[in-house]
Structure formats: C-alpha cells, structure tokens
Write a protein that holds these residues in place. Structure first.
Motif, PDB file in Angstrom:
ATOM      1  N   ASP A  56      -1.186  -4.954   6.708  1.00 43.33           N
ATOM      2  CA  ASP A  56      -0.849  -5.345   8.197  1.00 43.33           C
ATOM      3  C   ASP A  56      -1.317  -6.965   8.518  1.00 43.33           C
ATOM      4  O   ASP A  56      -0.816  -7.364   9.447  1.00 43.33           O
ATOM      5  CB  ASP A  56      -2.087  -4.371   8.910  1.00 43.33           C
ATOM      6  N   GLY A  57      -1.973  -7.525   7.595  1.00 46.61           N
ATOM      7  CA  GLY A  57      -2.391  -8.910   7.793  1.00 46.61           C
ATOM      8  C   GLY A  57      -1.308  -9.898   7.578  1.00 46.61           C
ATOM      9  O   GLY A  57      -1.612 -10.998   7.793  1.00 46.61           O
ATOM     10  N   PHE A  58      -0.404  -9.618   6.844  1.00 50.04           N
ATOM     11  CA  PHE A  58       0.665 -10.272   6.629  1.00 50.04           C
ATOM     12  C   PHE A  58       1.511 -10.664   7.590  1.00 50.04           C
ATOM     13  O   PHE A  58       2.061  -9.747   8.460  1.00 50.04           O
ATOM     14  CB  PHE A  58       1.811  -9.833   5.283  1.00 50.04           C
ATOM     15  N   GLU A  59       2.041 -11.988   7.889  1.00 52.21           N
ATOM     16  CA  GLU A  59       2.902 -12.363   9.066  1.00 52.21           C
ATOM     17  C   GLU A  59       4.367 -11.922   8.719  1.00 52.21           C
ATOM     18  O   GLU A  59       5.009 -11.812   9.493  1.00 52.21           O
ATOM     19  CB  GLU A  59       2.693 -13.834   9.095  1.00 52.21           C
ATOM     20  N   LEU A  60       4.721 -12.271   7.348  1.00 52.17           N
ATOM     21  CA  LEU A  60       6.191 -11.760   7.140  1.00 52.17           C
ATOM     22  C   LEU A  60       6.283 -10.438   6.421  1.00 52.17           C
ATOM     23  O   LEU A  60       5.522 -10.249   5.382  1.00 52.17           O
ATOM     24  CB  LEU A  60       6.653 -12.731   6.163  1.00 52.17           C
ATOM     25  N   PRO A  61       6.959  -9.779   7.063  1.00 58.02           N
ATOM     26  CA  PRO A  61       7.324  -8.134   6.430  1.00 58.02           C
ATOM     27  C   PRO A  61       7.807  -8.382   4.798  1.00 58.02           C
ATOM     28  O   PRO A  61       7.327  -7.537   4.125  1.00 58.02           O
ATOM     29  CB  PRO A  61       8.410  -7.831   7.219  1.00 58.02           C
ATOM     30  N   GLY A  62       8.607  -9.269   4.522  1.00 56.44           N
ATOM     31  CA  GLY A  62       9.029  -9.267   3.312  1.00 56.44           C
ATOM     32  C   GLY A  62       7.990  -9.803   2.273  1.00 56.44           C
ATOM     33  O   GLY A  62       7.698  -8.977   1.145  1.00 56.44           O
ATOM     34  N   ALA A  63       6.846 -10.410   2.612  1.00 50.93           N
ATOM     35  CA  ALA A  63       5.946 -11.080   1.763  1.00 50.93           C
ATOM     36  C   ALA A  63       4.776  -9.611   1.682  1.00 50.93           C
ATOM     37  O   ALA A  63       4.305  -9.403   0.236  1.00 50.93           O
ATOM     38  CB  ALA A  63       5.068 -12.082   2.296  1.00 50.93           C
ATOM     39  N   ALA A  64       4.516  -9.136   2.711  1.00 52.39           N
ATOM     40  CA  ALA A  64       3.831  -7.765   2.695  1.00 52.39           C
ATOM     41  C   ALA A  64       4.501  -6.673   1.661  1.00 52.39           C
ATOM     42  O   ALA A  64       3.870  -5.982   1.026  1.00 52.39           O
ATOM     43  CB  ALA A  64       3.678  -7.294   4.093  1.00 52.39           C
ATOM     44  N   LEU A  65       5.639  -6.664   1.875  1.00 51.24           N
ATOM     45  CA  LEU A  65       6.351  -5.540   1.006  1.00 51.24           C
ATOM     46  C   LEU A  65       6.400  -5.876  -0.465  1.00 51.24           C
ATOM     47  O   LEU A  65       5.969  -5.127  -1.415  1.00 51.24           O
ATOM     48  CB  LEU A  65       7.878  -5.437   1.265  1.00 51.24           C
ATOM     49  N   LYS A  66       6.525  -7.283  -0.834  1.00 47.49           N
ATOM     50  CA  LYS A  66       6.482  -7.740  -2.325  1.00 47.49           C
ATOM     51  C   LYS A  66       4.896  -7.602  -2.559  1.00 47.49           C
ATOM     52  O   LYS A  66       4.761  -7.029  -3.923  1.00 47.49           O
ATOM     53  CB  LYS A  66       7.056  -9.188  -2.239  1.00 47.49           C
ATOM     54  N   ALA A  67       4.230  -7.970  -1.798  1.00 48.23           N
ATOM     55  CA  ALA A  67       2.581  -7.844  -2.393  1.00 48.23           C
ATOM     56  C   ALA A  67       2.257  -6.315  -2.603  1.00 48.23           C
ATOM     57  O   ALA A  67       1.662  -6.078  -3.669  1.00 48.23           O
ATOM     58  CB  ALA A  67       1.613  -8.589  -1.348  1.00 48.23           C
ATOM     59  N   TYR A  68       2.759  -5.541  -1.660  1.00 47.60           N
ATOM     60  CA  TYR A  68       2.211  -4.074  -1.753  1.00 47.60           C
ATOM     61  C   TYR A  68       2.917  -3.519  -2.931  1.00 47.60           C
ATOM     62  O   TYR A  68       2.110  -2.607  -3.842  1.00 47.60           O
ATOM     63  CB  TYR A  68       2.527  -3.313  -0.657  1.00 47.60           C
ATOM     64  N   LYS A  69       4.174  -3.802  -3.171  1.00 46.26           N
ATOM     65  CA  LYS A  69       5.003  -2.960  -4.393  1.00 46.26           C
ATOM     66  C   LYS A  69       4.284  -3.637  -5.642  1.00 46.26           C
ATOM     67  O   LYS A  69       3.969  -2.834  -6.540  1.00 46.26           O
ATOM     68  CB  LYS A  69       6.271  -3.555  -4.232  1.00 46.26           C
ATOM     69  N   THR A  70       3.763  -4.933  -5.718  1.00 45.90           N
ATOM     70  CA  THR A  70       2.985  -5.313  -7.004  1.00 45.90           C
ATOM     71  C   THR A  70       1.714  -4.752  -7.054  1.00 45.90           C
ATOM     72  O   THR A  70       1.318  -4.399  -8.071  1.00 45.90           O
ATOM     73  CB  THR A  70       2.915  -6.889  -6.862  1.00 45.90           C
ATOM     74  N   LEU A  71       1.075  -4.683  -6.163  1.00 41.44           N
ATOM     75  CA  LEU A  71      -0.258  -3.997  -6.185  1.00 41.44           C
ATOM     76  C   LEU A  71      -0.175  -2.461  -6.399  1.00 41.44           C
ATOM     77  O   LEU A  71      -1.188  -2.011  -7.372  1.00 41.44           O
ATOM     78  CB  LEU A  71      -1.019  -4.133  -4.687  1.00 41.44           C
ATOM     79  N   ARG A  72       0.812  -1.823  -5.864  1.00 35.53           N
ATOM     80  CA  ARG A  72       0.826  -0.533  -6.254  1.00 35.53           C
ATOM     81  C   ARG A  72       1.336  -0.213  -7.920  1.00 35.53           C
ATOM     82  O   ARG A  72       0.553   0.428  -8.399  1.00 35.53           O
ATOM     83  CB  ARG A  72       2.344   0.002  -5.444  1.00 35.53           C
TER      84      ARG A  72
END
Length: 72
Positions: A56-72
């Motif tokens: 939720d802290g990411f400003e850009l949705p694309g960055a949040a998605l990429k980061a989450y997918k990598t973490l997952r």
C-alpha cells in the motif's frame, strides 16, 4: 532464516533455470524494493498485514505489483 539469506539461496537456484532477462527483472525488484524493506527480517516474522502495508505504501501501482510478485 533472514530474508536476504533466503533471497540469495533462491536466486542461486534460479540462475541455471531462468532466462537472463527474467533474472535481471528479479534482481532489479529485489535490490530496488525488497531488500530495502525486508533485509534483516526473519522470514517467519513477516506477517500478511506487514506485506499489505508495504504494498500500500508504493506510489506507483506497477512498482507495487512487480515488487509483490517478486516477493511472492
């Protein structure tokens, strides 16, 4: 096990199986987004609420998605 130790083991395992461009994408997300937040954290201590707050802290949705997918 600390987060960064798990990342090192995971990436070592993947190096022989994934394309170079896929590895580069993972490494970019790891160094840019994951390690700054999760380095030094024990894997077992990471709670779903912490991950959600981080995403939720990411400003850009694309960055949040990429980061989450990598973490997952």
């Amino acid at each position: 096990m600390k987060f960064e130790d798990a990342v090192t083991a995971y990436m070592s395992d993947k190096r022989g199986r994934l394309r170079a461009c896929t590895l580069a994408g993972y490494e970019s997300a790891i160094h840019r987004h994951l390690l700054p937040r999760w380095s030094g954290v024990e894997l077992e201590s990471i709670e779903p609420e912490q991950v959600q707050a981080w995403v939720d802290g990411f400003e850009l949705p694309g960055a949040a998605l990429k980061a989450y997918k990598t973490l997952r």
